[in-house]
Motif scaffolding. Structure first.
Motif, PDB file in Angstrom:
ATOM      1  N   PHE A   1      -2.947  -6.926  -4.580  1.00 51.51           N
ATOM      2  CA  PHE A   1      -4.239  -5.794  -4.394  1.00 51.51           C
ATOM      3  C   PHE A   1      -3.735  -4.326  -4.387  1.00 51.51           C
ATOM      4  CE2 PHE A   1      -7.478  -9.356  -3.640  1.00 51.51           C
ATOM      5  CZ  PHE A   1      -8.366  -9.099  -5.064  1.00 51.51           C
ATOM      6  N   ILE A   2      -2.900  -4.503  -3.496  1.00 51.10           N
ATOM      7  CA  ILE A   2      -2.206  -3.761  -2.962  1.00 51.10           C
ATOM      8  C   ILE A   2      -1.244  -2.771  -4.180  1.00 51.10           C
ATOM      9  CG2 ILE A   2       0.574  -2.521  -1.827  1.00 51.10           C
ATOM     10  CD1 ILE A   2      -0.910  -4.723   0.175  1.00 51.10           C
TER      11      ILE A   2
ATOM     12  N   THR B   1      -2.330  -2.951  -7.486  1.00 48.44           N
ATOM     13  CA  THR B   1      -3.770  -2.383  -8.258  1.00 48.44           C
ATOM     14  C   THR B   1      -3.656  -1.192  -7.916  1.00 48.44           C
ATOM     15  OG1 THR B   1      -5.547  -3.223  -6.828  1.00 48.44           O
ATOM     16  CG2 THR B   1      -5.231  -4.870  -8.673  1.00 48.44           C
TER      17      THR B   1
ATOM     18  N   GLY C   1      -3.068 -16.324   0.073  1.00 47.20           N
ATOM     19  CA  GLY C   1      -2.835 -15.470   0.501  1.00 47.20           C
ATOM     20  C   GLY C   1      -2.469 -13.815   0.959  1.00 47.20           C
ATOM     21  N   VAL C   2      -0.904 -14.348   1.600  1.00 46.20           N
ATOM     22  CA  VAL C   2      -0.182 -13.391   1.193  1.00 46.20           C
ATOM     23  C   VAL C   2       0.068 -12.278  -0.317  1.00 46.20           C
ATOM     24  CG1 VAL C   2       2.043 -12.084   1.372  1.00 46.20           C
ATOM     25  CG2 VAL C   2       0.905 -13.668   3.478  1.00 46.20           C
ATOM     26  N   ASN C   3       0.287 -13.732  -0.826  1.00 44.75           N
ATOM     27  CA  ASN C   3       0.232 -12.864  -2.473  1.00 44.75           C
ATOM     28  C   ASN C   3      -0.577 -11.681  -3.089  1.00 44.75           C
ATOM     29  OD1 ASN C   3       2.930 -13.523  -3.936  1.00 44.75           O
ATOM     30  ND2 ASN C   3       1.899 -16.209  -2.795  1.00 44.75           N
ATOM     31  N   ILE C   4      -2.248 -13.079  -2.547  1.00 49.30           N
ATOM     32  CA  ILE C   4      -3.347 -11.885  -2.916  1.00 49.30           C
ATOM     33  C   ILE C   4      -2.901 -11.009  -2.914  1.00 49.30           C
ATOM     34  CG2 ILE C   4      -6.204 -11.951  -2.928  1.00 49.30           C
ATOM     35  CD1 ILE C   4      -4.420 -13.663  -5.592  1.00 49.30           C
ATOM     36  N   VAL C   5      -2.635 -10.597  -1.435  1.00 47.87           N
ATOM     37  CA  VAL C   5      -2.911  -9.111  -1.138  1.00 47.87           C
ATOM     38  C   VAL C   5      -1.442  -7.992  -1.471  1.00 47.87           C
ATOM     39  CG1 VAL C   5      -1.767  -7.803   1.448  1.00 47.87           C
ATOM     40  CG2 VAL C   5      -3.970  -9.762   1.124  1.00 47.87           C
ATOM     41  N   CYS C   6      -0.555  -7.962  -1.963  1.00 48.89           N
ATOM     42  CA  CYS C   6       0.052  -7.762  -2.359  1.00 48.89           C
ATOM     43  C   CYS C   6      -0.167  -7.779  -3.444  1.00 48.89           C
ATOM     44  CB  CYS C   6       1.190  -8.989  -2.483  1.00 48.89           C
ATOM     45  SG  CYS C   6       2.261  -9.045  -0.784  1.00 48.89           S
TER      46      CYS C   6
END
Length: 244
Positions: free
Chosen positions: A183-184, A186, A176-181
């Protein structure tokens, strides 16, 4: 020795086929794009390689980033799942051996993933464009240089994704932390050099048709980020030992 052990662990994850299949899926993007909308691109005046990168690399890079992030989380999940990381920490081995071994494995997998993608771009240039570039050795030098640059820009992402994965015992938290990064990354403007240095944004850079000084700047900054993330991993590992 550490690398051999990490390669044996890959049998439990299926990451080799996943990365190769992901590379083939990303390689289909420019082929399908040219097959259905070739008239939009063959009339442009830019070099064919730049046209193809501008038209396809953003979605291809997104697939690559998601594969690397998922692979990093899976590699550390097998360590935390059976408490293997605590057992290995008790052995008289260098503390960074696990991290470096996984970095090397993920780098090799990224190299495997990028290969069909680059070959698909060469095929598109040969089939839909004039094809004269294929006979020019300068074209192949540009391809190999671009391949190396893309791989170098992925290295900070590989290291930071593994660092995040090593921080959390629960794989879903690290994912989840990686996916948030991601999206940031993008949402960051691609024309801003400083913001483009975010490790999760670096793989989106195509560098085709980019000024040479800007390319060198990206390469130098990627090397600095690799060094800084490596130092951060050593600091974090020493701090974590104090609380285990």
């Amino acid at each position: 020795m550490s690398y051999i052990i990490e390669c044996k662990k890959l049998q439990r994850t299926g990451l080799i086929l996943t990365f190769f299949g992901g590379g083939l899926l990303a390689a289909l993007i420019p082929v399908l794009n040219m097959a259905f909308r070739s008239e939009m691109y063959i009339t442009q005046n830019e070099p064919p390689l730049q046209i193809l990168f501008d038209a396809n690399w953003q979605i291809m890079a997104m697939l690559n980033i998601l594969l690397i992030v998922s692979g990093a989380c899976a590699l550390y999940h097998i360590e935390y799942g059976d408490n293997a990381i605590q057992k290995m920490a008790a052995l008289p081995l260098p503390g960074n051996r696990i991290f470096l071994g996984k970095c090397l494995v993920l780098t090799v997998l990224a190299t495997l993933m990028l290969l069909p993608e680059i070959l698909s771009l060469v095929f598109c240039i040969y089939y839909w464009f004039s094809g004269a570039e294929i006979l020019n050795m300068a074209f192949y030098r540009e391809i190999f240089a671009g391949y190396g640059c893309l791989l170098l820009l992925m290295l900070p992402l590989i290291l930071i994704a593994l660092l995040i994965a090593s921080t959390f015992r629960n794989m879903w938290i690290s994912l989840g932390v990686n996916i948030v990064c991601v999206f940031i990354a993008t949402m960051l403007p691609t024309n801003n050099f400083a913001l483009s240095l975010f490790p999760f944004a670096l793989p989106f850079q195509t560098l085709a048709g980019t000024d040479g000084r800007r390319v060198i700047g990206f390469m130098i900054c990627a090397g600095v980020e690799i060094l800084l993330i490596g130092i951060a991993e050593m600091i974090y590992r020493n701090i974590r030992r104090c609380f285990e």
